[in-house]
Design a protein around this motif. Structure first.
Motif, PDB file in Angstrom:
ATOM      1  N   ALA A  51       7.859  -6.292  12.899  1.00 17.89           N
ATOM      2  CA  ALA A  51       8.933  -5.547  13.547  1.00 17.89           C
ATOM      3  C   ALA A  51       8.485  -4.121  13.854  1.00 17.89           C
ATOM      4  O   ALA A  51       7.652  -3.548  13.142  1.00 17.89           O
ATOM      5  CB  ALA A  51      10.171  -5.523  12.655  1.00 17.89           C
ATOM      6  N   PRO A  52       9.037  -3.531  14.925  1.00 16.55           N
ATOM      7  CA  PRO A  52       8.596  -2.188  15.317  1.00 16.55           C
ATOM      8  C   PRO A  52       8.996  -1.087  14.349  1.00 16.55           C
ATOM      9  O   PRO A  52       8.597   0.065  14.534  1.00 16.55           O
ATOM     10  CB  PRO A  52       9.263  -1.990  16.681  1.00 16.55           C
ATOM     11  N   SER A  53       9.754  -1.422  13.322  1.00 15.09           N
ATOM     12  CA  SER A  53      10.058  -0.432  12.287  1.00 15.09           C
ATOM     13  C   SER A  53       8.867  -0.219  11.356  1.00 15.09           C
ATOM     14  O   SER A  53       8.813   0.769  10.612  1.00 15.09           O
ATOM     15  CB  SER A  53      11.271  -0.879  11.475  1.00 15.09           C
ATOM     16  N   ARG A  54       7.909  -1.138  11.364  1.00 16.74           N
ATOM     17  CA  ARG A  54       6.707  -1.003  10.535  1.00 16.74           C
ATOM     18  C   ARG A  54       5.602  -0.315  11.328  1.00 16.74           C
ATOM     19  O   ARG A  54       5.423  -0.568  12.521  1.00 16.74           O
ATOM     20  CB  ARG A  54       6.179  -2.371  10.084  1.00 16.74           C
ATOM     21  N   SER A  55       4.805   0.488  10.654  1.00 11.80           N
ATOM     22  CA  SER A  55       3.589   1.039  11.246  1.00 11.80           C
ATOM     23  C   SER A  55       2.455   0.031  11.060  1.00 11.80           C
ATOM     24  O   SER A  55       2.574  -0.927  10.280  1.00 11.80           O
ATOM     25  CB  SER A  55       3.214   2.358  10.575  1.00 11.80           C
ATOM     26  N   VAL A  56       1.346   0.261  11.754  1.00 15.99           N
ATOM     27  CA  VAL A  56       0.169  -0.588  11.560  1.00 15.99           C
ATOM     28  C   VAL A  56      -0.294  -0.514  10.110  1.00 15.99           C
ATOM     29  O   VAL A  56      -0.691  -1.529   9.516  1.00 15.99           O
ATOM     30  CB  VAL A  56      -0.956  -0.167  12.526  1.00 15.99           C
ATOM     31  N   GLU A  57      -0.228   0.673   9.530  1.00 20.11           N
ATOM     32  CA  GLU A  57      -0.654   0.841   8.139  1.00 20.11           C
ATOM     33  C   GLU A  57       0.235   0.036   7.197  1.00 20.11           C
ATOM     34  O   GLU A  57      -0.262  -0.612   6.249  1.00 20.11           O
ATOM     35  CB  GLU A  57      -0.630   2.315   7.760  1.00 20.11           C
ATOM     36  N   GLU A  58       1.523   0.043   7.441  1.00 20.36           N
ATOM     37  CA  GLU A  58       2.447  -0.728   6.606  1.00 20.36           C
ATOM     38  C   GLU A  58       2.227  -2.228   6.797  1.00 20.36           C
ATOM     39  O   GLU A  58       2.290  -3.002   5.827  1.00 20.36           O
ATOM     40  CB  GLU A  58       3.886  -0.359   6.941  1.00 20.36           C
ATOM     41  N   ALA A  59       1.960  -2.644   8.034  1.00 21.68           N
ATOM     42  CA  ALA A  59       1.686  -4.060   8.295  1.00 21.68           C
ATOM     43  C   ALA A  59       0.400  -4.495   7.597  1.00 21.68           C
ATOM     44  O   ALA A  59       0.329  -5.591   7.019  1.00 21.68           O
ATOM     45  CB  ALA A  59       1.590  -4.301   9.796  1.00 21.68           C
ATOM     46  N   THR A  60      -0.606  -3.637   7.635  1.00 23.00           N
ATOM     47  CA  THR A  60      -1.868  -3.944   6.965  1.00 23.00           C
ATOM     48  C   THR A  60      -1.662  -4.087   5.465  1.00 23.00           C
ATOM     49  O   THR A  60      -2.168  -5.038   4.839  1.00 23.00           O
ATOM     50  CB  THR A  60      -2.896  -2.837   7.252  1.00 23.00           C
ATOM     51  N   ALA A  61      -0.910  -3.170   4.892  1.00 17.68           N
ATOM     52  CA  ALA A  61      -0.647  -3.235   3.449  1.00 17.68           C
ATOM     53  C   ALA A  61       0.105  -4.508   3.083  1.00 17.68           C
ATOM     54  O   ALA A  61      -0.153  -5.117   2.030  1.00 17.68           O
ATOM     55  CB  ALA A  61       0.150  -1.996   3.016  1.00 17.68           C
ATOM     56  N   HIS A  62       1.022  -4.935   3.943  1.00 17.06           N
ATOM     57  CA  HIS A  62       1.790  -6.149   3.675  1.00 17.06           C
ATOM     58  C   HIS A  62       0.869  -7.375   3.631  1.00 17.06           C
ATOM     59  O   HIS A  62       0.989  -8.223   2.731  1.00 17.06           O
ATOM     60  CB  HIS A  62       2.848  -6.324   4.759  1.00 17.06           C
ATOM     61  N   VAL A  63      -0.051  -7.473   4.574  1.00 14.91           N
ATOM     62  CA  VAL A  63      -0.970  -8.615   4.599  1.00 14.91           C
ATOM     63  C   VAL A  63      -1.903  -8.557   3.395  1.00 14.91           C
ATOM     64  O   VAL A  63      -2.180  -9.588   2.760  1.00 14.91           O
ATOM     65  CB  VAL A  63      -1.763  -8.635   5.925  1.00 14.91           C
ATOM     66  N   ARG A  64      -2.390  -7.373   3.076  1.00 10.04           N
ATOM     67  CA  ARG A  64      -3.281  -7.256   1.915  1.00 10.04           C
ATOM     68  C   ARG A  64      -2.559  -7.634   0.622  1.00 10.04           C
ATOM     69  O   ARG A  64      -3.134  -8.293  -0.257  1.00 10.04           O
ATOM     70  CB  ARG A  64      -3.829  -5.828   1.812  1.00 10.04           C
TER      71      ARG A  64
END
Length: 387
Positions: free
Chosen positions: A278-291
């Motif tokens: 979702a566009p409320s997440r930053s790329v950094e937050e998305a990366t942390a979620h996958v990790r």
């Protein structure tokens, strides 16, 4: 006036050249929209082979004295200079994914009549129907109530580093200066706000190679990837409300590779995942979620692009929505895929998606467009630009 800034055009190979398909022609911007859309589609322009269509677009727009025409590589920009209080950008890409020969999806063909007519062929949906609407309005609207920058860009369907809109943003950012932007991506003639972000990552699993006849002496990396797949299969994607629109996320394995021979226990396996966030997440937050989800495994991000918030609370966006939905009806919806509205958002320009064609048919062999949507989108944009 016409200014030509010609840069790299991509390889002169023939991915878009098919017998019976036009490669060079002129475009009549006063033709009815169905005829114009067919003409634009029939100039094959697979990514990397857009030059013929860019030439035709540049020549056609250059005939209109109310437009300044600029070019960079195979991207063409036409803009008015009327001294209006605001400027808007209306953009669309001119490239397509590769053609097919079974079935043959160019030249285009028209089936049915009147309001039930359907235009079949590569690019009708993604997104030359929208491009034809842009061209017709660029030619016809000599006195819009807003100054307009019309953008026709290349290399959207390939690696993001080649994207023509991105190239313009880097090399000629002043060409994209505006108060608001519309991307004529297919939305089924509806208004779609913002877009999801996208991230691709490799989840790497190590093993120990061995002869498959003596497998107990090694460690099978493909077998060890089973927990990765199990986590993905059990994953429940979120639905996230952002500025009043609900975006559906997704996290999926998209490729898996491993092994070097049929008699060798593989010592490595790579599961490539694609996270649409979702566009409320930053790329950094998305990366942390996958990790976090793949804790215990090596995760290497190979590509990522931030999404764009809907921005429909912006006054210019709200005004656009009121004008367009007054013609088309309906209500704003989220854009689940990634689109170049994110590039405008990064430039600080609020942007929305609005164009003819069902996005579920984009890239399909049976790509087709109800031609009634062409008139609907043209009329809605014209109502906004002349209000």
């Amino acid at each position: 006036m016409t200014a030509s800034l010609r840069g790299w055009r991509g390889p002169p190979g023939s991915p878009g050249r098919v017998a019976g398909v036009t490669t060079t022609t002129s475009l009549d911007l006063t033709a009815d929209l169905t005829t114009l859309t067919a003409a634009v589609c029939d100039i094959a322009s697979v990514s990397g082979d857009e030059a013929a269509l860019a030439d035709a677009v540049e020549a056609a727009l250059g005939a209109y004295p109310h437009l300044e025409v600029l070019r960079d590589g195979d991207a063409v920009v036409a803009r008015t200079h009327l001294g209006r209080d605001s400027r808007v950008v209306i953009a669309g890409h001119i490239d397509t994914v590769p053609l097919t020969t079974d079935p043959v999806n160019l030249p285009t063909r028209l089936e049915g009549e009147g309001a039930d007519a359907v235009l079949w062929g590569r690019g009708t949906v993604d997104m030359k129907g929208g491009v034809a609407v842009q061209l017709a309005l660029a030619a016809a609207l000599t006195e819009p109530t807003r100054d307009v920058t019309w953008v026709f860009y290349d290399h959207e369907e390939v690696d993001a580093s080649l994207n023509g809109l991105g190239r313009i943003a880097r090399e000629h950012p002043e060409w994209l200066a505006a108060d608001f932007a519309v991307l004529c991506e297919p939305t089924d003639a509806g208004l779609e706000g913002g877009c999801n972000g996208t991230l691709r990552a490799e989840v790497r699993v190590a093993g120990v190679a061995a002869h498959s006849a003596r497998a107990w002496t090694g460690s099978n990396a493909i077998h060890s990837a089973a927990p990765v797949l199990a986590r993905l299969a059990a994953y429940e994607p979120a639905s996230v409300e952002v500025d009043g629109l609900v975006y559906r996320e997704g996290l999926n394995a998209v490729t898996i590779t491993g092994g070097i021979a049929t008699n060798v226990v593989p010592d490595s396996c790579v599961v490539t995942v694609n996270y649409r966030f979702a566009p409320s997440r930053s790329v950094e937050e998305a990366t942390a979620h996958v990790r976090d989800l793949m804790a215990g495994y090596e995760v290497v991000v190979t590509d990522a692009a931030a999404g764009a918030r809907p921005g429909l609370d912006d006054p210019a966006a709200a005004e656009f929505a009121a004008a367009v939905l007054g013609v088309t009806g309906g209500a704003p919806a989220p854009k689940y895929g990634w689109t170049d509205v994110a590039r405008f958002s990064a430039l600080g320009v609020p942007a929305v998606n609005f164009g003819p064609g069902d996005p579920l048919l984009a890239h399909k062999d049976d790509e087709r467009l109800p031609v009634a949507q062409l008139d609907l989108c043209r009329d809605a944009l014209r109502a906004w630009l002349t209000a």
